[in-house]
Structures are given as C-alpha cells and as structure tokens.
Motif scaffolding. Sequence first.
Motif, PDB file in Angstrom:
ATOM      1  N   SER A  49       0.884  -1.189   0.086  1.00  0.00           N
ATOM      2  CA  SER A  49       0.039  -0.068  -0.098  1.00  0.00           C
ATOM      3  C   SER A  49       0.770   1.139  -0.005  1.00  0.00           C
ATOM      4  CB  SER A  49      -0.973   0.068   1.310  1.00  0.00           C
ATOM      5  OG  SER A  49      -1.972  -1.059   1.095  1.00  0.00           O
ATOM      6  N   SER A  50       1.922   1.101   0.907  1.00  0.00           N
ATOM      7  CA  SER A  50       2.681   2.454   0.862  1.00  0.00           C
ATOM      8  C   SER A  50       3.492   2.469  -0.436  1.00  0.00           C
ATOM      9  CB  SER A  50       3.777   2.161   1.884  1.00  0.00           C
ATOM     10  OG  SER A  50       4.793   3.208   1.865  1.00  0.00           O
ATOM     11  N   PHE A  51       3.876   1.348  -1.081  1.00  0.00           N
ATOM     12  CA  PHE A  51       4.689   1.519  -2.185  1.00  0.00           C
ATOM     13  C   PHE A  51       4.137   2.020  -3.245  1.00  0.00           C
ATOM     14  CE2 PHE A  51       6.663  -1.113  -5.743  1.00  0.00           C
ATOM     15  CZ  PHE A  51       7.803  -0.368  -6.315  1.00  0.00           C
ATOM     16  N   ILE A  52       2.808   1.528  -3.477  1.00  0.00           N
ATOM     17  CA  ILE A  52       1.781   1.915  -4.468  1.00  0.00           C
ATOM     18  C   ILE A  52       1.490   3.403  -4.305  1.00  0.00           C
ATOM     19  CG2 ILE A  52      -0.473   1.649  -5.319  1.00  0.00           C
ATOM     20  CD1 ILE A  52      -0.391  -1.459  -4.491  1.00  0.00           C
ATOM     21  N   THR A  53       1.454   4.048  -3.130  1.00  0.00           N
ATOM     22  CA  THR A  53       0.827   5.446  -2.934  1.00  0.00           C
ATOM     23  C   THR A  53       2.059   6.309  -3.257  1.00  0.00           C
ATOM     24  OG1 THR A  53      -0.686   4.601  -1.364  1.00  0.00           O
ATOM     25  CG2 THR A  53       0.008   6.755  -1.234  1.00  0.00           C
ATOM     26  N   THR A  54       3.308   5.727  -2.927  1.00  0.00           N
ATOM     27  CA  THR A  54       4.521   6.781  -2.752  1.00  0.00           C
ATOM     28  C   THR A  54       5.447   6.488  -3.869  1.00  0.00           C
ATOM     29  OG1 THR A  54       5.844   5.196  -1.486  1.00  0.00           O
ATOM     30  CG2 THR A  54       4.199   7.037  -0.438  1.00  0.00           C
ATOM     31  N   SER A  87      -7.939   1.849   0.693  1.00  0.00           N
ATOM     32  CA  SER A  87      -9.080   2.585   1.015  1.00  0.00           C
ATOM     33  C   SER A  87      -8.890   3.406   2.291  1.00  0.00           C
ATOM     34  CB  SER A  87     -10.354   1.865   0.906  1.00  0.00           C
ATOM     35  OG  SER A  87     -10.251   0.855   2.390  1.00  0.00           O
ATOM     36  N   SER A  88      -7.998   3.087   3.245  1.00  0.00           N
ATOM     37  CA  SER A  88      -8.078   3.814   4.147  1.00  0.00           C
ATOM     38  C   SER A  88      -6.672   4.784   4.172  1.00  0.00           C
ATOM     39  CB  SER A  88      -7.714   3.065   5.396  1.00  0.00           C
ATOM     40  OG  SER A  88      -6.413   2.187   5.408  1.00  0.00           O
TER      41      SER A  88
END
Length: 167
Positions: free
Chosen positions: A8-13, A108-109
């Motif tokens: 999630s972090s990798f996909i976001t940043t 989603s969060s």
Amino acid sequence: MTGIESLSSFITTGRLHGIGIGSTLGEVDRALRHRCVDVVDEGGASLRRDYGFVELYFNPGEEWVMSGGSIELQRLAHAPELATRWSESTGVEFARYTAWADVREALSSVPSAPEFTVTDQGGFRDYRAERSCVSVLVVDDDEEERGYRVGHGDVWSVSLWAPVRVN
C-alpha cells in the motif's frame, strides 16, 4: 509490517523502504540489507539487482542510479521461503498469496491513495497509478486457482517505472 501494508505504501508513494527512482546504489545498500545477485549487461548499460522476489533496475552514470523495480509476488507461491528471508532482513512479512481485494481494502484507508487506470492484459488486469509510477498486475483468469501458482484475483507483480519526461 505486513506485506499488504508495505505494498500500500509502495503503490501510494513509489518508494520501497525509502528508496525509489533516482536512488543511488549506495542508498539502496543502506536501505536493504538483504542478500542479492547483481547482473550487469554485457555493455555495462544496465544493472539488475535480484533480491529473490524483489528486483531493482539501475542505469549507469557517475554511479548506478535506480531506474525501476518490481516485486514479483508470483514467485512466493512456489518459493515461500523467499518471503521468510525477506522478513528476517526487512521486518516485512509477505504471505504466500496476496489478494488484490486485500490490497485495495488497505488502500481505501490511505488518504493519499492513487487512482488507477485499468487495462486488460490478456489473462491479467493492469492497475496503473500514474502519480506514483506504479502498476499492479493482477491475475484475471477464472480458471487460475491458487496452488503452485497464484490464482484468480491475486497480485502477480507490482512494478515501478521512471516517469517519461517531456521537454
């Protein structure tokens, strides 16, 4: 940290353990203290660093600079020991299979989670996050079942690419 949280972090940043496009080989060495194999092409124009189920790509210059990478989650289905070794050196625990639905739920969060452009890739769906330069390849074949391979709805890989610069 779980693999889903890390993804999630990798996909976001677009950053994995603090490194990303433009990180030097020295920065990568400090961030990832994990066994790897370096493969330099014959002409010395590129370096691929293989950590088992994580691969990073580098271009030469005054020093090697990261140009992309991928987390090859499909490898964990038949070689779960790769995840065990990764966890021992990074503290991130990946499961043998990663369902895209679970990653989407985690995203989603996240307030800054990216929007995706979705394309069909013949048996796969490619979810591209342009803002972070990350794409997620998900198995989209109802016939594929979990076992020695990942199954329908599982993440095959998560890739980072360098943005195209327009002059």
